[in-house]
Design a protein around this motif. Structure first.
Motif, PDB file in Angstrom:
ATOM      1  N   LEU A   1       0.820  -1.226   0.000  1.00 35.27           N
ATOM      2  CA  LEU A   1       0.000   0.000   0.000  1.00 35.27           C
ATOM      3  C   LEU A   1       0.849   1.269   0.000  1.00 35.27           C
ATOM      4  CD1 LEU A   1      -2.640  -1.072   2.664  1.00 35.27           C
ATOM      5  CD2 LEU A   1      -2.854  -1.170   0.183  1.00 35.27           C
ATOM      6  N   LEU A   2       2.152   1.098  -0.112  1.00 34.82           N
ATOM      7  CA  LEU A   2       3.015   2.281  -0.097  1.00 34.82           C
ATOM      8  C   LEU A   2       3.232   2.787  -1.518  1.00 34.82           C
ATOM      9  CD1 LEU A   2       5.801   1.218   2.421  1.00 34.82           C
ATOM     10  CD2 LEU A   2       3.861   2.719   2.853  1.00 34.82           C
ATOM     11  N   ASP A   3       3.469   4.084  -1.613  1.00 37.12           N
ATOM     12  CA  ASP A   3       3.720   4.681  -2.915  1.00 37.12           C
ATOM     13  C   ASP A   3       4.782   5.765  -2.720  1.00 37.12           C
ATOM     14  OD1 ASP A   3       3.549   5.205  -5.551  1.00 37.12           O
ATOM     15  OD2 ASP A   3       1.505   6.018  -5.520  1.00 37.12           O
ATOM     16  N   VAL A   4       5.466   6.122  -3.790  1.00 32.45           N
ATOM     17  CA  VAL A   4       6.449   7.192  -3.670  1.00 32.45           C
ATOM     18  C   VAL A   4       5.993   8.380  -4.499  1.00 32.45           C
ATOM     19  CG1 VAL A   4       8.841   7.859  -4.047  1.00 32.45           C
ATOM     20  CG2 VAL A   4       8.303   5.544  -3.298  1.00 32.45           C
ATOM     21  N   TYR A   5       5.970   9.556  -3.866  1.00 33.68           N
ATOM     22  CA  TYR A   5       5.644  10.796  -4.554  1.00 33.68           C
ATOM     23  C   TYR A   5       6.930  11.589  -4.767  1.00 33.68           C
ATOM     24  CZ  TYR A   5       0.509  10.591  -4.353  1.00 33.68           C
ATOM     25  OH  TYR A   5      -0.799  10.264  -4.550  1.00 33.68           O
ATOM     26  N   TYR A   6       6.896  12.500  -5.735  1.00 34.73           N
ATOM     27  CA  TYR A   6       8.089  13.297  -6.023  1.00 34.73           C
ATOM     28  C   TYR A   6       7.736  14.773  -5.954  1.00 34.73           C
ATOM     29  CZ  TYR A   6       9.831   8.818  -7.541  1.00 34.73           C
ATOM     30  OH  TYR A   6      10.216   7.501  -7.557  1.00 34.73           O
ATOM     31  N   GLN A   7       8.562  15.528  -5.241  1.00 36.93           N
ATOM     32  CA  GLN A   7       8.342  16.979  -5.195  1.00 36.93           C
ATOM     33  C   GLN A   7       9.488  17.668  -5.944  1.00 36.93           C
ATOM     34  OE1 GLN A   7       8.398  18.926  -1.306  1.00 36.93           O
ATOM     35  NE2 GLN A   7       7.008  20.511  -2.079  1.00 36.93           N
ATOM     36  N   PRO A   8       9.162  18.342  -7.081  1.00 30.09           N
ATOM     37  CA  PRO A   8      10.212  19.002  -7.854  1.00 30.09           C
ATOM     38  C   PRO A   8      10.890  20.113  -7.042  1.00 30.09           C
ATOM     39  CG  PRO A   8       8.155  18.832  -9.098  1.00 30.09           C
ATOM     40  CD  PRO A   8       7.841  18.464  -7.691  1.00 30.09           C
ATOM     41  N   ILE A   9      12.191  20.292  -7.266  1.00 35.16           N
ATOM     42  CA  ILE A   9      12.938  21.353  -6.574  1.00 35.16           C
ATOM     43  C   ILE A   9      13.514  22.294  -7.636  1.00 35.16           C
ATOM     44  CG2 ILE A   9      14.894  21.832  -5.037  1.00 35.16           C
ATOM     45  CD1 ILE A   9      14.387  19.104  -3.736  1.00 35.16           C
ATOM     46  N   TYR A  10      13.236  23.568  -7.438  1.00 35.11           N
ATOM     47  CA  TYR A  10      13.564  24.568  -8.453  1.00 35.11           C
ATOM     48  C   TYR A  10      14.952  25.161  -8.228  1.00 35.11           C
ATOM     49  CZ  TYR A  10      12.912  28.656 -11.458  1.00 35.11           C
ATOM     50  OH  TYR A  10      13.035  29.611 -12.429  1.00 35.11           O
ATOM     51  N   SER A  11      15.655  25.391  -9.330  1.00 33.64           N
ATOM     52  CA  SER A  11      16.972  26.017  -9.212  1.00 33.64           C
ATOM     53  C   SER A  11      16.919  27.365  -9.920  1.00 33.64           C
ATOM     54  CB  SER A  11      18.011  25.106  -9.859  1.00 33.64           C
ATOM     55  OG  SER A  11      19.200  25.820 -10.036  1.00 33.64           O
ATOM     56  N   PRO A  12      16.873  28.480  -9.186  1.00 29.15           N
ATOM     57  CA  PRO A  12      16.677  29.803  -9.793  1.00 29.15           C
ATOM     58  C   PRO A  12      17.771  30.169 -10.795  1.00 29.15           C
ATOM     59  CG  PRO A  12      16.789  29.957  -7.385  1.00 29.15           C
ATOM     60  CD  PRO A  12      16.984  28.539  -7.721  1.00 29.15           C
ATOM     61  N   SER A  13      19.016  29.773 -10.512  1.00 28.55           N
ATOM     62  CA  SER A  13      20.090  30.188 -11.417  1.00 28.55           C
ATOM     63  C   SER A  13      19.947  29.523 -12.783  1.00 28.55           C
ATOM     64  CB  SER A  13      21.450  29.866 -10.803  1.00 28.55           C
ATOM     65  OG  SER A  13      21.567  28.469 -10.665  1.00 28.55           O
ATOM     66  N   GLU A  14      19.371  28.318 -12.809  1.00 30.17           N
ATOM     67  CA  GLU A  14      19.216  27.635 -14.093  1.00 30.17           C
ATOM     68  C   GLU A  14      17.824  27.832 -14.687  1.00 30.17           C
ATOM     69  OE1 GLU A  14      21.054  24.050 -14.780  1.00 30.17           O
ATOM     70  OE2 GLU A  14      22.340  24.104 -12.996  1.00 30.17           O
ATOM     71  N   GLY A  15      16.919  28.339 -13.835  1.00 30.41           N
ATOM     72  CA  GLY A  15      15.564  28.574 -14.303  1.00 30.41           C
ATOM     73  C   GLY A  15      14.805  27.293 -14.595  1.00 30.41           C
ATOM     74  N   LYS A  16      15.213  26.193 -13.978  1.00 30.88           N
ATOM     75  CA  LYS A  16      14.451  24.957 -14.160  1.00 30.88           C
ATOM     76  C   LYS A  16      14.549  24.047 -12.934  1.00 30.88           C
ATOM     77  CE  LYS A  16      18.134  22.765 -16.797  1.00 30.88           C
ATOM     78  NZ  LYS A  16      18.534  22.138 -18.014  1.00 30.88           N
ATOM     79  N   TYR A  17      13.873  22.919 -13.016  1.00 28.24           N
ATOM     80  CA  TYR A  17      13.846  21.991 -11.881  1.00 28.24           C
ATOM     81  C   TYR A  17      14.985  20.995 -12.033  1.00 28.24           C
ATOM     82  CZ  TYR A  17       9.381  24.114 -10.900  1.00 28.24           C
ATOM     83  OH  TYR A  17       8.411  25.022 -10.605  1.00 28.24           O
ATOM     84  N   THR A  18      16.032  21.156 -11.225  1.00 23.68           N
ATOM     85  CA  THR A  18      17.209  20.299 -11.411  1.00 23.68           C
ATOM     86  C   THR A  18      17.233  19.102 -10.470  1.00 23.68           C
ATOM     87  OG1 THR A  18      18.408  21.758  -9.938  1.00 23.68           O
ATOM     88  CG2 THR A  18      18.686  22.131 -12.306  1.00 23.68           C
ATOM     89  N   SER A  19      16.283  19.082  -9.526  1.00 24.55           N
ATOM     90  CA  SER A  19      16.233  17.910  -8.633  1.00 24.55           C
ATOM     91  C   SER A  19      14.822  17.740  -8.092  1.00 24.55           C
ATOM     92  CB  SER A  19      17.226  18.072  -7.479  1.00 24.55           C
ATOM     93  OG  SER A  19      16.928  19.231  -6.742  1.00 24.55           O
ATOM     94  N   CYS A  20      14.635  16.720  -7.258  1.00 27.27           N
ATOM     95  CA  CYS A  20      13.347  16.502  -6.629  1.00 27.27           C
ATOM     96  C   CYS A  20      13.563  15.691  -5.361  1.00 27.27           C
ATOM     97  CB  CYS A  20      12.418  15.747  -7.579  1.00 27.27           C
ATOM     98  SG  CYS A  20      12.981  14.074  -7.916  1.00 27.27           S
ATOM     99  N   GLU A  21      12.559  15.674  -4.488  1.00 27.61           N
ATOM    100  CA  GLU A  21      12.673  14.840  -3.287  1.00 27.61           C
ATOM    101  C   GLU A  21      11.643  13.727  -3.366  1.00 27.61           C
ATOM    102  OE1 GLU A  21      12.502  16.799   0.563  1.00 27.61           O
ATOM    103  OE2 GLU A  21      12.598  14.867   1.613  1.00 27.61           O
ATOM    104  N   ALA A  22      12.089  12.509  -3.060  1.00 25.92           N
ATOM    105  CA  ALA A  22      11.165  11.374  -3.030  1.00 25.92           C
ATOM    106  C   ALA A  22      10.536  11.315  -1.648  1.00 25.92           C
ATOM    107  CB  ALA A  22      11.926  10.086  -3.313  1.00 25.92           C
ATOM    108  N   LEU A  23       9.200  11.263  -1.586  1.00 28.66           N
ATOM    109  CA  LEU A  23       8.499  11.232  -0.301  1.00 28.66           C
ATOM    110  C   LEU A  23       7.527  10.064  -0.290  1.00 28.66           C
ATOM    111  CD1 LEU A  23       7.911  15.054  -0.228  1.00 28.66           C
ATOM    112  CD2 LEU A  23       9.256  13.817   1.472  1.00 28.66           C
TER     113      LEU A  23
END
Ligand code: C2E
Ligand code: CA
Ligand code: CA
Length: 651
Positions: A411-433
């Motif tokens: 019953l477990l699932d993994v969600y992802y939260q995007p992490i923004y990098s202002p200097s690159e102007g895009k999402y360069t990473s994310c956190e698995a929760l």
């Protein structure tokens, strides 16, 4: 000297060795502190009896070998000594039996039981002393050596075997309460006793038996008498371990008893402000006073400001509990004298009845946590189980069941939260929760179940599941081609202290053919020395393999910055409480600015967590945060949504 170097006289040498072992035993026993009074008394008796047995044996042996001694001690006298030596030998099994019973807190309840216990020894002693009147059982030859008349003489050995059978029964029955080394010590002890008899009969010598008894006693001094484990050195009271042991043996014996807990307000704080000497003196004064309150001296101190008095055959509602607590209350109205100062202490009592209210050690440990919290708020009468709100315990138990089932049923699932990098102007990473959806209860927050999972150990399986899912996601979706450089995965402290943690992580990466640089592991601060050592080894191995690390929730713990600076971390994640309160007060704002400065001065990257508004985002970017995570940019989302989100925003 000739007496000792002559190989004929090995028996004398044996006895001298045996005496030396006994002196070591006496020395260790006498110089250390003791806790269990009855057990100690009996142990003292055992050692005394063993020394007497050896000394008598030695005189007898020397008498046979040395003309000088033979001329100064008469034949009659040496026969009497020989008889006494035998008496000591046959008292040994009884003392050993009593010792074994004291270890398990067993006391014969009726006079009949006591009589039965002593009967075999009484018989043996009658046989031993019968030589004064008759040589029916045995006699002394011209060397004052014992000659048994078989078969009647050998009957004395029967008593030893009776005790051995009883000891074996006790060990088997109460095995659960002993640690494995103690079980082994006890088994060896009685084995040496048992082996002594055939050896004595075969070799016609008692020195081997005497020597094995000495070794057995030395073994005991380091296990059962081992003070470090059972005695708290600062207070002289029993340790938590000793308390647990007492509770479990009492419960196994179906005894009813009450634990009277005396919680002393802020005692740990007071003690930490004093020198070690003063702290110990204060603890001792309290312990000495409280010890007088319990009938058999069972006082324990578990270094969390609480003393526990174990009172057998009493229920919490009995008058004696009320009387005792009243008396303690009176004493605490006065202050405690320490050197030149007077200290006033405040106490609150609680009473737990066994087995009516609490019937297992496990339950006791659950209750004591809740009890302690309640005691902080309560200082009038005696606090009872019925006054407690055991909801926490029940709640934890329920969650425990849910987490275990979720793992089994997938019953477990993994969600992802995007992490923004202002200097690159895009999402360069994310956190698995991790996410748990119970079929009946619906969504359960990790903040609610992860602490329970850490306690019951399922966190290991959960984190392995998360890492597995993350690696699978990376390898099947090609997310790194869309600019996501790495995925942040949470590690619990419980993971970090596993010796095989690094291997497990690396094997999972290998299984999915994921590159180490695509994974970033988040850890939180901890300051326990033992933990940090294993943790550093694990982190070291993974970093060498190319995995990077972040310090999660930075700013919430009591960070030891000099240690943190040394850790090979890539990222610092500024906790959301810091980020959010920074916009509420000036002081918090200064705290955040300074934390950012510190991280920057260490040359590390910063992630600001919990950014929820445009204003917050603008501010943390200005202050130089390298990455931003928060609802303002994106919420945690399913794998499918995450892939879509990245494809849409990063191209
Ligand atoms: P965390 O590691 O600090 O994770 C960040 C938490 O902040 C997540 O809560 C996330 O949903 C939440 N969050 C993100 N942005 C915002 C925001 O703008 N505002 C607010 N108020 N919250 C935000 P979540 O998913 O409920 O996780 C809670 C905690 O549970 C995590 O805190 C972490 O300590 C633990 N956890 C979650 N997943 C795992 C896991 O796979 N393994 C381990 N060991 N712990 C996990
Ligand atoms: Ca985290
Ligand atoms: Ca965090």
């Amino acid at each position: 000297m000739n007496l000792l170097t002559n190989p004929q006289n090995y028996e004398i040498c044996f006895t001298i060795c045996s005496l030396m072992v006994l002196f070591v035993t006496v020395f260790v026993h006498a110089t250390e502190e003791h806790y269990y009074s009855r057990q100690n008394d009996i142990f003292g008796g055992l050692v005394f009896n063993a020394i007497l047995m050896n000394v008598l044996g030695l005189v007898h042996k020397v008498w046979i070998q040395s003309d000088f001694v033979r001329n100064s001690i008469s034949y009659q006298a040496v026969c009497v000594l020989g008889m006494l030596e035998k008496a000591c030998i046959y008292v040994m099994p009884l003392l050993s039996m009593l010792y074994c019973m004291a270890i398990f807190h067993i006391e014969p309840s009726t006079i009949w039981k006591k009589a039965i216990l002593f009967l075999p020894t009484v018989y043996s002693l009658m046989v031993v002393f019968s030589v004064i009147f008759t040589d029916y059982f045995y006699y002394f030859d011209q060397n004052a050596d014992t000659k048994y008349r078989y078969f009647q003489g050998a009957t004395v050995n029967v008593n030893v075997w009776l005790y051995l059978v009883f000891a074996a029964y006790l060990i088997f029955r109460y095995l659960k309460t002993l640690s494995s080394e103690k079980t082994i010590a006890l088994v060896i002890y009685f084995f040496l006793m048992a082996a002594g008899i055939p050896i004595r009969i075969l070799t016609k010598s008692s020195s081997i038996f005497e020597f094995s008894v000495s070794i057995a006693l030395l073994l005991c001094v380091y296990t059962f008498q081992n003070p470090g484990e059972f005695v708290d050195r600062t207070s002289g009271a029993g340790t938590k371990k000793a308390l647990d042991f007492t509770i479990s043996t009492y419960l196994l014996q179906k005894k009813s008893f009450t634990i009277l807990g005396i919680y002393i307000d802020k005692l740990d704080v007071i003690l930490s402000e004093e020198t070690a000497e003063t702290a110990s003196e204060l603890l001792r004064q309290i312990a000495d006073y409280l010890r007088k309150m319990c009938t058999d001296g069972s006082l324990f101190y578990s270094s969390d400001s609480t003393f526990a008095l174990v009172i057998p055959n009493v229920r919490p509602e009995d008058v004696i509990i009320e009387k005792t607590t009243d008396q303690i209350k009176k004493r605490f109205k006065d202050s405690w004298n320490l050197r030149n100062t007077e200290i006033k202490l405040f106490q609150s009592p609680c009473a737990i009845g066994f087995p009516d209210e609490v019937d297992s050690l496990e339950r006791f440990n659950e209750v004591r946590t809740v009890m302690k919290k309640a005691l902080l708020r309560h200082n009038r009468d005696v606090l009872r189980i019925a006054d407690l709100n055991l909801k926490y315990v029940e709640h934890d138990k329920k969650i425990d069941g849910i987490v275990k089932r979720a793992l089994e049923d997938g019953l477990l699932d993994v969600y992802y939260q995007p992490i923004y990098s202002p200097s690159e102007g895009k999402y360069t990473s994310c956190e698995a929760l991790v996410r748990l959806k119970d079929p009946k209860l619906g969504f359960i927050s990790p903040a609610a179940f992860m602490p329970v999972a850490e306690k019951n150990g399922t966190v290991l399986d959960i984190d392995r599941f998360v890492l597995d899912s993350v690696c699978e996601m990376i390898s099947t979706t090609g997310i790194t081609d869309y600019g996501v450089e790495y995925v942040e995965v949470n590690l619990s402290i419980v993971d970090c202290i596993q010796a095989n943690m690094a291997d497990n992580v690396l094997n999972t990466l290998k299984k999915y053919n994921v590159q180490a640089k695509n994974i970033n592991l988040e850890i939180t601060e901890t300051w326990e020395k033992d933990i940090t050592e294993v943790m550093d080894t694990n982190i070291g191995r993974l970093i060498r393999a190319g995995i990077s690390f972040s310090m999660d929730d930075f700013g919430t713990g009591y960070s030891n910055l000099s240690r943190i600076a040394l850790l090979p971390l890539k990222l610092f994640k500024l906790d959301k409480s810091i980020v959010q309160s920074a916009f509420e007060s000036e002081t918090s704002y200064m705290v955040m600015i300074n934390l950012i400065k510190i991280i920057k001065s260490l040359g590390k990257e910063i992630v600001a967590e919990g950014v929820e508004t445009a204003e917050q985002a603008g501010q943390v970017i200005r202050l130089g945060c390298d990455h931003i995570q928060g609802f303002f940019y994106a919420r945690p989302m399913t794998k499918e949504h995450f892939i879509e989100f990245i494809k849409e925003h990063n191209s």
